[in-house]
Design an enzyme around this catalytic site. Sequence first.
Site, short mmCIF file in Angstrom:
data_model
loop_
_atom_site.label_atom_id
_atom_site.label_comp_id
_atom_site.label_asym_id
_atom_site.label_seq_id
_atom_site.Cartn_x
_atom_site.Cartn_y
_atom_site.Cartn_z
N GLU A 212 13.45 -7.45 62.12
CA GLU A 212 12.90 -8.48 63.01
C GLU A 212 12.28 -9.62 62.22
OE1 GLU A 212 9.81 -10.57 65.39
OE2 GLU A 212 9.55 -9.37 63.57
N ASP B 197 10.26 -2.88 60.70
CA ASP B 197 10.18 -3.56 59.40
C ASP B 197 8.90 -4.36 59.25
OD1 ASP B 197 11.23 -5.34 61.40
OD2 ASP B 197 11.83 -6.72 59.82
#
Length: 366
Positions: free
Chosen positions: A140, A86
């Site tokens: 994350e 991400d």
Amino acid sequence: MERPIGASGRGAWNSGPVDLTADPIDLTAALVDVPSVSGDEEKLADAVEAGLRAHPHLEVVRDGQAVLARTRLGRPSRVLLAGHLDTVPIADNVPSRREGDLLYGCGTSDMKAGDAVFLHLAATLPEPRHDLTLVFYDCEEVEAVRNGLGRIERKLPDWLAADLAILGEPTDGEVEAGCQGTLRVEVRTTGRRAHSARSWLGDNAIHHAGEILRRLETYTPRSVDIDGCRYREGLQAVRIAGGVAGNVVPDEAVVTINFRFAPDRTTEQAEQHVREVLDGYDVTLTDLSAGALPGLSQPAAQQFLQTTGTTPRAKYGWTDVSRFAALGIPALNYGPGDPNLAHTRDEHVDTRAITRCTEVLTAFLA
């Protein structure tokens, strides 16, 4: 006919698999061109999964928007390479663009360049010196409760077993060992509300926060050496909230304080220290994550350091190496991106660093 993303002459993503054998520079650009803001990683996870499944020497599993792969060659040691898929929200910086040796785009530094290196190694090293586990996970960049690595730890713990974990966070090609712990507290002061024209009838809660700020201003942070890495602590006010209206003496104020602590402190010790500094005040703990010791004395870590030829340095900031350290696995941060460029509008990576990290990791693993 669909062309795998990352292939020579790549264009915009077209739902094909990722060509993991492509030059890691082209592969980085291809990964950047698939938007994957936290919570919206599915398309990139699909492409990564398809790319990994194209290589029969890898066992591959999918968990949500995380993709995991590993070899089972019976090697005496196992190295785990981990990276998050991400990114932070896009800032008009997708698709990627190339200017000389610099590749621009959201996630180039944090951390799709690191992902590209790891994916390339997964595909091109069918007979590595160490057995390999690769973990590409989601969420994350947002609150810890959503972190895909934490979910994998709960659901697939055997996939995280390793003798050394390398997290591809941006380190500018240096080895950053362990990480700081982080703690946040809210400190409240109270007073008595009154009209500001008759302030003597009130008791200003914001003014009472002055003593808290003075303690922080005069605080002497600790510096500690662990495995040759110097960790510097910091205790800082990061937010002040208070006030009712422009004509009211406030009856409450809240100072938010962040403590970045060296990994030789436990979370309990870190919290106790902050409460001692703020003795006499109402302190509420709002966030706490343990640090990670460097673990550089472990044989696999020593071997990796010898391969890089670099001197390790302390990691300032918190990363997911903490999760591996909690499992008793030595963990390092090593990636081609510049951490100072992460999350910026002009985020970019030096393509020479991508090549260098690929060469170093190949020498270590091949």
